[in-house]
Write an enzyme that holds these catalytic residues in place. Structure first.
Site, PDB file in Angstrom:
ATOM      1  N   SER A 158       8.123 -11.189  -8.318  1.00  0.00           N
ATOM      2  CA  SER A 158       9.080 -11.906  -7.472  1.00  0.00           C
ATOM      3  C   SER A 158       8.354 -12.637  -6.354  1.00  0.00           C
ATOM      4  O   SER A 158       7.203 -12.326  -6.031  1.00  0.00           O
ATOM      5  CB  SER A 158      10.114 -10.946  -6.860  1.00  0.00           C
ATOM      6  OG  SER A 158       9.488 -10.053  -5.955  1.00  0.00           O
ATOM      7  N   SER A 218       1.272  -9.991   7.346  1.00  0.00           N
ATOM      8  CA  SER A 218       2.443 -10.672   7.903  1.00  0.00           C
ATOM      9  C   SER A 218       2.167 -11.038   9.349  1.00  0.00           C
ATOM     10  O   SER A 218       1.532 -10.271  10.091  1.00  0.00           O
ATOM     11  CB  SER A 218       3.662  -9.748   7.841  1.00  0.00           C
ATOM     12  OG  SER A 218       4.730 -10.227   8.636  1.00  0.00           O
ATOM     13  N   TYR A 250       7.497  -2.034   8.831  1.00  0.00           N
ATOM     14  CA  TYR A 250       6.814  -3.074   8.045  1.00  0.00           C
ATOM     15  C   TYR A 250       5.691  -3.703   8.865  1.00  0.00           C
ATOM     16  O   TYR A 250       4.545  -3.814   8.401  1.00  0.00           O
ATOM     17  CB  TYR A 250       7.851  -4.119   7.635  1.00  0.00           C
ATOM     18  CG  TYR A 250       7.316  -5.238   6.783  1.00  0.00           C
ATOM     19  CD1 TYR A 250       7.288  -5.113   5.398  1.00  0.00           C
ATOM     20  CD2 TYR A 250       6.874  -6.434   7.345  1.00  0.00           C
ATOM     21  CE1 TYR A 250       6.822  -6.148   4.590  1.00  0.00           C
ATOM     22  CE2 TYR A 250       6.398  -7.465   6.562  1.00  0.00           C
ATOM     23  CZ  TYR A 250       6.376  -7.316   5.185  1.00  0.00           C
ATOM     24  OH  TYR A 250       5.898  -8.344   4.396  1.00  0.00           O
ATOM     25  N   LYS A 258       1.482  -3.642   8.441  1.00  0.00           N
ATOM     26  CA  LYS A 258       0.691  -4.866   8.351  1.00  0.00           C
ATOM     27  C   LYS A 258      -0.399  -4.897   9.425  1.00  0.00           C
ATOM     28  O   LYS A 258      -1.491  -5.422   9.200  1.00  0.00           O
ATOM     29  CB  LYS A 258       1.600  -6.087   8.461  1.00  0.00           C
ATOM     30  CG  LYS A 258       2.618  -6.201   7.329  1.00  0.00           C
ATOM     31  CD  LYS A 258       1.960  -6.271   5.973  1.00  0.00           C
ATOM     32  CE  LYS A 258       2.949  -6.480   4.850  1.00  0.00           C
ATOM     33  NZ  LYS A 258       2.310  -6.615   3.530  1.00  0.00           N
ATOM     34  N   THR A 313      11.279 -15.604   1.026  1.00  0.00           N
ATOM     35  CA  THR A 313      11.033 -14.631  -0.036  1.00  0.00           C
ATOM     36  C   THR A 313      12.265 -13.751  -0.257  1.00  0.00           C
ATOM     37  O   THR A 313      13.150 -13.665   0.598  1.00  0.00           O
ATOM     38  CB  THR A 313       9.850 -13.725   0.336  1.00  0.00           C
ATOM     39  OG1 THR A 313      10.189 -12.996   1.527  1.00  0.00           O
ATOM     40  CG2 THR A 313       8.594 -14.554   0.597  1.00  0.00           C
TER      41      THR A 313
END
Length: 323
Positions: free
Chosen positions: A57, A183, A209, A213, A244
């Site tokens: 994806s 990110s 998240y 990162k 995304t």
């Protein structure tokens, strides 16, 4: 080739502004500026094997498509085999002659990672690069089968275990490459070496998240040093603000406000593909965005101390079973 001073200044201003630098605006302006790093040579990856995780994806698909245009044999690592098979077929249909091969693995599960790596190394003795693109943002705190917070397991521990297990194939040729897709969100978080499991405070998916990162970026120089003896280089990069599936599912308000200037998947994956294909290999242990090395800190409050890094490194070594 050195970039002109004015180009560097404009680029830096856009980078610090976030909105200008991370969107389609930043990429379009940078491509037009003198000194934009050139594309890799056509067919520069002819016959070379590249492994891409999270390949079914978003940025993963775009990375696979970018790599096959340079002639790479791309190994798509996915968790959902049926979904991955459909994506592989579409890539073969739209890129005639593309050599894409499908593998299944749950990157959060270290036992599954080691199982996969053993199978893969038995079939692919010479691996040019791994692009660690697999990502998660669970809505509630979740643990991996080994008890690690899921974001850190997928973005840090799993990739390190996988790379360690594939050091043989990566070092068999001219020296392999490791690319970790990070990110820009990591700029807002410090290295929480004191709480890798996010067990204190209120859990936030976006914070977890971004913390993971930050771990990628802070550990990259140490991993680069560890793997240098095998000729393996390490790069972390961030794709900017791309539209995304993760953004669509986890950040709907952000997407609604920024959608007109969000990058598409190919634009977000551009630097991953470039880092994998360009010759010579870029300097190891650095952080990149839009083909240019970037600072790892914009705020003094996120700057890690040597003690923080040492504590994080000790935790990672234990979690990943590094000797």
């Amino acid at each position: 080739m050195a970039r002109p001073i004015l180009s560097r200044a404009v680029d830096a201003v856009m980078d610090r502004s976030l909105v200008l630098g991370y969107t389609t605006i930043g990429l379009a302006v940078r491509r037009a500026l003198p000194g934009w790093p050139p594309d890799p040579l056509p067919r520069s990856l002819e016959g070379r094997h590249v492994l891409v995780t999270g390949a079914s994806s978003g940025l993963g698909i775009a990375t696979v498509e970018g790599l096959v245009t340079y002639g790479a044999v791309v190994h798509m690592l996915v968790r959902d085999e049926a979904k991955g098979a459909g994506v592989a077929e579409r890539i073969r249909a739209t890129h005639p002659g593309a050599d894409v091969r499908l593998w299944r693995c749950d990157v959060s599960d270290l036992d599954d990672v080691r199982r996969f790596a053993a199978d893969f190394a038995g079939e692919v003795p010479d691996l040019h690069a791994i692009v660690h693109n697999a990502g998660v943002m669970p809505p509630a705190r979740t643990e991996s089968p080994q008890g690690h917070e899921l974001s850190l397991a997928v973005h840090v521990v799993g990739p390190v275990v996988m790379t360690e297990a594939l050091r043989g194939p990566l070092s068999d040729g001219a020296g392999g490459r490791v690319v970790l897709v990070s990110s820009g969100g990591m700029y807002g978080q410090p290295l929480r070496a004191d709480d890798p499991g996010f067990t204190t405070g209120d859990y936030s998916p976006t914070t977890a998240y971004a913390r993971s990162k930050r771990w990628q970026v802070e550990m990259a120089p140490l991993l680069a040093e560890r793997w240098a003896a095998d000729g393996i280089t390490v790069a972390t990069m961030h794709p900017g603000w791309a539209d995304t599936p993760g953004v669509q599912e986890s950040l709907p308000t952000f997407r609604r406000l920024t959608r007109p200037v969000l990058r598409d998947d190919a634009q977000g994956a551009d630097t991953s593909v470039w880092l994998t294909a360009v010759e010579p290999a870029p300097p190891t242990g650095r952080f990149w965005h839009d083909r240019v090395e970037r600072p790892t800190n914009l705020l003094p409050t996120t700057r890690a101390s040597g003690r923080d890094r040492a504590q994080a490194w000790a935790w990672l070594r234990e979690a990943a079973g590094l000797d």
